[in-house]
Design an enzyme around this catalytic site. Structure first.
Site, PDB file in Angstrom:
ATOM      1  N   TYR A  96       0.842  -1.192   0.000  1.00 34.58           N
ATOM      2  CA  TYR A  96       0.000   0.000   0.000  1.00 34.58           C
ATOM      3  C   TYR A  96       0.877   1.243   0.000  1.00 34.58           C
ATOM      4  CZ  TYR A  96       0.904   0.805   4.978  1.00 34.58           C
ATOM      5  OH  TYR A  96       1.504   1.054   6.185  1.00 34.58           O
ATOM      6  N   CYS A  97       0.262   2.337  -0.438  1.00 41.99           N
ATOM      7  CA  CYS A  97       0.875   3.665  -0.377  1.00 41.99           C
ATOM      8  C   CYS A  97      -0.266   4.639  -0.078  1.00 41.99           C
ATOM      9  CB  CYS A  97       1.637   3.989  -1.668  1.00 41.99           C
ATOM     10  SG  CYS A  97       0.609   4.035  -3.145  1.00 41.99           S
ATOM     11  N   SER A  98      -0.196   5.850  -0.579  1.00 42.32           N
ATOM     12  CA  SER A  98      -1.263   6.816  -0.310  1.00 42.32           C
ATOM     13  C   SER A  98      -2.571   6.404  -0.964  1.00 42.32           C
ATOM     14  CB  SER A  98      -0.859   8.212  -0.791  1.00 42.32           C
ATOM     15  OG  SER A  98       0.266   8.658  -0.081  1.00 42.32           O
ATOM     16  N   GLY A 100      -2.397   3.976  -3.955  1.00 36.48           N
ATOM     17  CA  GLY A 100      -2.209   2.679  -4.603  1.00 36.48           C
ATOM     18  C   GLY A 100      -1.397   2.684  -5.877  1.00 36.48           C
ATOM     19  N   ILE A 125      -3.700   3.947   1.952  1.00 40.27           N
ATOM     20  CA  ILE A 125      -3.893   4.366   3.342  1.00 40.27           C
ATOM     21  C   ILE A 125      -4.957   5.463   3.444  1.00 40.27           C
ATOM     22  CG2 ILE A 125      -2.071   6.131   3.437  1.00 40.27           C
ATOM     23  CD1 ILE A 125      -1.341   4.997   6.253  1.00 40.27           C
TER      24      ILE A 125
END
Length: 163
Positions: A96-98, A100, A125
């Site tokens: 995951y990141c901010s 995707g 996230i």
């Protein structure tokens, strides 16, 4: 083409500041970001999430503000497969990141390296926090979330934005 679409989405959100409009715009944005061939996992897919190892593909400063519980930082710009050499390639991995985009790229690298069950967390996230799921820093629950930058921060409607 994708940039033009994203610009229209942002303008739409600013014009109609309702949660329904923002949610619809966010879903449209994500459709334009995600590769249809790369598997996504949603926050309600507990079978995968409960068994998964979480890898945070954001930059270190983003991770230090907050992250999913027990997530391992692997980074994006500094990503190296050496950071995951100890992981079982048969276990489910959720990246995951901010939102995707970055995590999808790292997820592809993991798949190329032989990891069999790699999923991208739908909405990243931002979606996790917007759905009021917890994030942590130093083992403690927090409301703070690194919003990447002010342009992308519009997609984070809950929590406390940190830049």
């Amino acid at each position: 083409m994708k940039i033009t679409r994203c610009l229209w989405i942002v303008l739409f959100v600013f014009a109609y500041k309702t949660s329904d409009a923002q949610s619809m715009a966010y879903k449209t944005l994500l459709k334009g970001v995600y590769d249809k061939e790369f598997p996504l996992v949603n926050i309600d897919d507990q079978d995968v999430l409960e068994a998964a190892i979480f890898l945070d593909t954001r930059e270190r400063e983003e991770y230090e503000v907050s992250h999913l519980q027990n997530a391992r930082w692997v980074g994006f710009n500094e990503f190296d497969l050496k950071r995951v050499k100890d992981l079982d390639k048969d276990k489910p991995i959720v990246v995951y990141c901010s939102i995707g985009a970055r995590s999808q790229e790292i997820g592809k690298k993991l798949k190329e390296a032989g990891f069999l069950r790699v999923y991208n967390l739908y909405g990243g996230i931002f979606h996790w926090v917007n759905e009021e799921l917890p994030v942590y820093t130093n083992g403690q629950s927090t409301q703070k979330v690194h919003a990447y930058n002010r342009a992308w921060g519009i997609w984070l409607s809950k929590g406390e934005k940190v830049y």
